[in-house]
Enzyme design. Structure first.
Site, short mmCIF file in Angstrom:
data_model
loop_
_atom_site.label_atom_id
_atom_site.label_comp_id
_atom_site.label_asym_id
_atom_site.label_seq_id
_atom_site.Cartn_x
_atom_site.Cartn_y
_atom_site.Cartn_z
N LYS A 69 32.36 47.89 55.04
CA LYS A 69 33.25 48.18 53.91
C LYS A 69 32.47 47.95 52.62
O LYS A 69 31.83 46.90 52.45
CB LYS A 69 34.47 47.24 53.97
CG LYS A 69 35.36 47.23 52.75
CD LYS A 69 36.25 48.46 52.72
CE LYS A 69 37.30 48.36 51.62
NZ LYS A 69 38.38 47.41 51.99
N VAL A 70 32.52 48.91 51.71
CA VAL A 70 31.82 48.79 50.43
C VAL A 70 32.72 49.33 49.32
O VAL A 70 33.74 49.98 49.57
CB VAL A 70 30.49 49.57 50.42
CG1 VAL A 70 29.55 49.06 51.50
CG2 VAL A 70 30.71 51.07 50.55
N SER A 71 32.31 49.09 48.10
CA SER A 71 32.96 49.71 46.95
C SER A 71 32.50 51.16 46.84
O SER A 71 31.31 51.47 47.03
CB SER A 71 32.57 48.98 45.66
OG SER A 71 32.94 47.62 45.72
N THR A 120 33.92 49.00 42.36
CA THR A 120 34.65 50.05 41.65
C THR A 120 35.37 49.47 40.44
O THR A 120 35.48 50.13 39.40
CB THR A 120 35.65 50.73 42.60
OG1 THR A 120 34.97 51.19 43.76
CG2 THR A 120 36.33 51.91 41.92
N ALA A 121 35.87 48.25 40.58
CA ALA A 121 36.56 47.62 39.46
C ALA A 121 35.66 47.55 38.23
O ALA A 121 36.09 47.90 37.11
CB ALA A 121 37.01 46.21 39.86
N HIS A 161 42.61 43.15 44.40
CA HIS A 161 43.34 42.64 45.57
C HIS A 161 44.70 42.06 45.18
O HIS A 161 45.41 42.57 44.32
CB HIS A 161 42.49 41.63 46.34
CG HIS A 161 41.18 42.17 46.83
ND1 HIS A 161 41.03 43.43 47.31
CD2 HIS A 161 39.96 41.58 46.90
CE1 HIS A 161 39.77 43.62 47.67
NE2 HIS A 161 39.10 42.51 47.43
#
Length: 284
Positions: A69-71, A120-121, A161
Site C-alpha cells: 500500500k502506498v500513497s 497524497t495529503a 485517516h
C-alpha cells in the site's frame, strides 16, 4: 511496524509466500481480512507487514515487498518497479486530508506537521498552499500530529485517516478540507492510497484476488470485526465503522475509468507544478 506470518502460508513444497505491506488502519485490515485469513479461492499465500503510510512509501522505494500500500503521490517514483492494481486502494469523496490549527487561520510563517513528504495529503497541501511562505515542514507519525498542534509545537497539522472524526476532541479547527478543495476544482474523487504489485507478478490476477477479498468484506462485515479492532490503535468502535464506510467503497473494488481519471489528473497537475516527475509510463 509489525510482521505477521499467517498460519499455513509456508508449507513444504509450496511457492514462497508473497510479502504484503499495508497499514493497520481499518480500511486496509477490513479490505484484506479475507485474503490474509485464507478465505479467497486460489489466492497465493501471503505474509503481512503493518506500517505507517510514510514507512510503506519508503518500503516501496526500497522494493521490499511483493504487494504494498502506498500513497498515489508516490507513484512517479515507483512505477518502474511496481504496477498499479485496480482493487484495494482508497479513493472517494468527502474523505480528503484536513489542515488543522488551534485557532490560527493564516498559515504565513507557520510551522506545519505532515504525515510524509510523498503522501497524497502533502501533495494536495502543496497544490493548495502554493505561494504561501511557510516557516517549516516537519514529518511526524500521523497519530502524533494533532497532539503536537494542540501542545503548540506546530502552528498547523496536516491530518489523514480517522483524524477527520476525532480532531474536535483536541480543541482544533479545520481551516481547509483538501478533499473538498480538490473536488471543487476537478469534480473527481480524491485518490489517496494505492495497492502496487511488483513487476513480473500477474497484476490482473492479483487485482482479482484483492477484489474478491474486498467483496467478501462487504458481504460479511462482521467477519473481520475482531481483526480490525485488534489493529485499530485504540479507536472507538464507532470511529472504526465510520472510517471503513468513508474509505472503503466502489473504488476499492475497482478503480474504473473515473478512478483512473482522478489519479491521472492529480499526477498531471502535480507534474505541471514541478512537484513530482512526469510518469515514465502509463498507469494502465
Amino acid at each position: 511496524m509489525s510482521v505477521d506470518t499467517q498460519p499455513g502460508t509456508n508449507r513444504p513444497g509450496q511457492p514462497r509466500p508473497l510479502s504484503l505491506a499495508i497499514s493497520p488502519c481499518p480500511n486496509d485490515t477490513f479490505s484484506f481480512h479475507a485474503l490474509l485469513h485464507g478465505q479467497v479461492t486460489d489466492a497465493p499465500a501471503v505474509t503481512v507487514t503493518y506500517a505507517d503510510i510514510d514507512v510503506l512509501n519508503g518500503r516501496a522505494e526500497r522494493r521490499l515487498d511483493d504487494l504494498v500500500k502506498v500513497s498515489y503521490a508516490a507513484l512517479p517514483w515507483l512505477l518502474a518497479d511496481y504496477q498499479l492494481l485496480t482493487s484495494g486502494g482508497a479513493l472517494g469523496r468527502g474523505c480528503g486530508p484536513l489542515v488543522l490549527t488551534a485557532g490560527r487561520t493564516d498559515l504565513r510563517g507557520a510551522r506545519v506537521a505532515i504525515p510524509g513528504t510523498r503522501t497524497t495529503a502533502y501533495l494536495l497541501f502543496r497544490l493548495w498552499a502554493a505561494g504561501v511562505d511557510l516557516a517549516a515542514i516537519d514529518v511526524l507519525p500521523f497519530e502524533q500530529i494533532m497532539p503536537a498542534v494542540r501542545a503548540g509545537r506546530y502552528d498547523a497539522g496536516l491530518v489523514i485517516h480517522e483524524s477527520r472524526f476525532t480532531y474536535p476532541s483536541y480543541g482544533l479547527t479545520a481551516v481547509a478540507d483538501l478533499g473538498d478543495w480538490w473536488e471543487g476544482r476537478t469534480s473527481l474523487p480524491i485518490p489517496l492510497g494505492a495497492i502496487l504489485a511488483r513487476r513480473g507478478l500477474d497484476g490482473p490476477a492479483l487485482s482479482a484476488v484483492v477484489r474478491d477479498s474486498v467483496a467478501r468484506a462487504f458481504a460479511d462485515p462482521s467477519a473481520s470485526h475482531e481483526y480490525v479492532l485488534a489493529h485499530a490503535q485504540e479507536m472507538e468502535s464507532d470511529v472504526v465503522e465510520a472510517h471503513i464506510k468513508l474509505y472503503v467503497n466502489e473504488f476499492s473494488l475497482d478503480l474504473g475509468d473515473e478512478g483512473f481519471a482522478a489519479v491521472e489528473a492529480l499526477l498531471a497537475r502535480a507534474a505541471a507544478a514541478d512537484l513530482v516527475p512526469h510518469l515514465a509510463q502509463p498507469l494502465r
